[in-house]
Enzyme design. Structure first.
Site, short mmCIF file in Angstrom:
data_model
loop_
_atom_site.label_atom_id
_atom_site.label_comp_id
_atom_site.label_asym_id
_atom_site.label_seq_id
_atom_site.Cartn_x
_atom_site.Cartn_y
_atom_site.Cartn_z
N SER A 294 0.83 -1.27 -0.02
CA SER A 294 0.11 -0.06 0.08
C SER A 294 0.88 1.28 0.11
O SER A 294 1.64 1.63 -1.01
CB SER A 294 -0.98 -0.16 1.40
OG SER A 294 -1.93 0.76 1.10
N ASP A 305 10.04 5.53 -10.27
CA ASP A 305 9.62 6.13 -11.30
C ASP A 305 10.34 7.50 -11.75
O ASP A 305 10.53 7.84 -12.89
CB ASP A 305 8.07 6.40 -11.34
CG ASP A 305 7.31 4.97 -12.01
OD1 ASP A 305 8.17 4.15 -12.06
OD2 ASP A 305 6.07 5.13 -12.03
N LYS A 319 -0.80 -4.18 -3.07
CA LYS A 319 -2.16 -3.77 -2.59
C LYS A 319 -2.17 -2.12 -2.82
O LYS A 319 -1.72 -1.30 -2.35
CB LYS A 319 -2.04 -3.84 -0.97
CG LYS A 319 -3.64 -3.78 -0.37
CD LYS A 319 -4.21 -2.55 -0.42
CE LYS A 319 -5.40 -2.38 0.29
NZ LYS A 319 -5.90 -1.22 0.46
#
Length: 435
Positions: A294, A305, A319
């Site tokens: 999460s 990224d 998740k």
């Protein structure tokens, strides 16, 4: 009985009629015709009446409705559910206060109740539970077809009471049994250490509670001159979204951090970084593993990224869905999945996870099988008396107190993932252009 049943069905028809009236604006969006919707609702009405009339046990109409709602939500996904009066109250206790529990976060993986991660320094962690363990039984109750809410309800209880978990673990020939004593769960969500002989900062975040960002700011202000940062999110089961976003914002100066996309386009949202909140741009490595879920996946994936950090470790839990609590009256609520999280590159986390740039499995740093070498005392003319004198002096010397805020070389070599992270961030600090 017949009159009561007819009155009940009349109430159902009224309820469904009201529901239908409220939802007609969705017909155009979903492409569902009024005729098909009415047909489906009529089928549901008939089923409710049949169960009430013929079911073997005496069951109230309210119980039928509750079970219908529970069945609907549990069949949507593993994280949606109906919170009755007790569950709603328990959720508030968990959110607002202390509670007795094990310090374990669980989720559903391939239909099995699975440990996402034991929270550091809690009863579950001390007992030896690991990320990826499958919970087979809670006390003597099987977890087969058990919801997450039911499992959490069984594991939570009064402090200093015992619970027995039966665990299936990869690599073990038979199930393992753990007797764990519940305790008040208090979590130290952020702490820092430095490294012996290295100007690097170790930033450990165990969960994303409301204090993460402020504690991280304090830590960074105390260590402004470090050459690099290792952020350890291993076995971090997640927590508050705003803390994950704002933590990432401390290290990223622009661009999307995470996007929330669901069925209702008006609820879609992009969370972006701001240059004014960025604190440092020193080289970073983020440690992740299968217990990272999460919010920790959002942080690790966003930094990856943006090319802001090298991610090291193992693939994360996966998740990446958004749940909201929607009250139904004052004492009940729905927990409903309304969206999924997407990282800056557009990739999803849900059921996929974050794959590290460099995969390193846990263990010790490999060392030679022998540390044999020729030393002075192997020579014929070794200075025996000098050695004896030195040994006596060492015995008399006071023992140095271990500094808990420093990671020693010995500790570092006991964690190959952390050792890899240190080596990588050192290379990054050497190759990073000096401004």
């Amino acid at each position: 009985m017949k009159k009561t049943r007819l009155m009940t069905l009349g109430f159902v028809a009224t309820l469904i009629g009201a529901t239908f009236a409220l939802s007609t604006n969705l017909n155009a969006q979903t492409g569902v015709s009024e005729e098909s919707r009415l047909s489906a609702l009529a089928k549901f009405t008939k089923v409710l009446g049949t169960v009430e009339q013929y079911y073997v046990d005496d069951i109230t109409f309210n119980e039928i409705i509750t079970k219908s709602i529970e069945g609907l939500l549990s069949n949507l996904d593993a994280h949606s559910g109906f919170l009755d009066q007790k569950k709603f109250k328990d959720m508030k206790v968990q959110t607002d206060g202390e509670f007795g529990g094990l310090g374990i976060t669980v989720g559903m993986r391939d239909g099995a109740l699975t440990v996402i991660a034991p929270i550091e320094d809690t009863p579950a962690d001390k007992a030896g539970l690991k990320s990826g363990d499958i919970v087979l039984r809670i006390d003597e109750q099987s977890t087969l077809n058990m919801t997450i809410d039911e499992a959490v309800g069984l594991m939570r209880g009064k402090p200093q009471t015992d619970i027995v978990l039966t665990i299936v673990r990869e690599g073990e020939a038979k199930p393992l049994t753990f007797k764990i004593t519940r305790d008040i769960i208090k979590i130290n969500s952020v702490y820092t250490k430095t490294f012996e002989n290295e100007n690097l900062l170790y930033l450990r975040i165990t969960s994303f509670d409301k204090n993460v960002v402020e504690k991280t700011k304090e830590a960074l202000s105390k260590h402004r001159s470090v050459n690099g940062i290792i952020m350890d999110l291993r076995n971090n089961p997640g927590g508050l979204l705003d803390q994950a976003v704002n933590l990432t914002d401390l290290f990223v100066s622009e661009g999307i951090i995470v996007s929330q996309k669901g069925r209702v386009k008006g609820e879609d949202q992009d969370y972006t970084a701001s240059k004014r909140t960025t604190i440092t741009n020193v080289p970073m490595v983020v440690l992740l593993n299968g217990g990272s879920a999460s919010a920790s996946e959002i942080v690790g994936g966003a930094l990856q990224d943006h090319k802001r950090a090298i991610v090291v470790g193992e693939k994360t839990f996966g998740k990446g869905s958004v749940q909201v609590i929607l009250p139904v009256g004052n004492e009940e609520a729905l927990r409903l999945t309304i969206a999924r999280y997407y990282l800056p590159s557009g990739r999803t986390i849900q059921a996929v996870g974050v794959t590290p740039d460099i995969i390193v499995h846990p263990g010790n740093v490999p060392a030679p099988e022998t540390d044999y070498s020729i030393k002075e005392n192997d020579l014929k003319l070794h200075l025996t008396s000098e050695l004896e004198k030195l040994a006596a002096e060492q015995k008399m010397a006071p023992k140095k107190k271990t500094d808990e805020s420093v990671i020693s070389a010995k500790q570092l070599y006991g964690d190959i993932q952390l050792k890899s992270a240190v080596d990588i961030v050192k290379v990054l600090s050497i190759t990073k252009p000096k401004h």
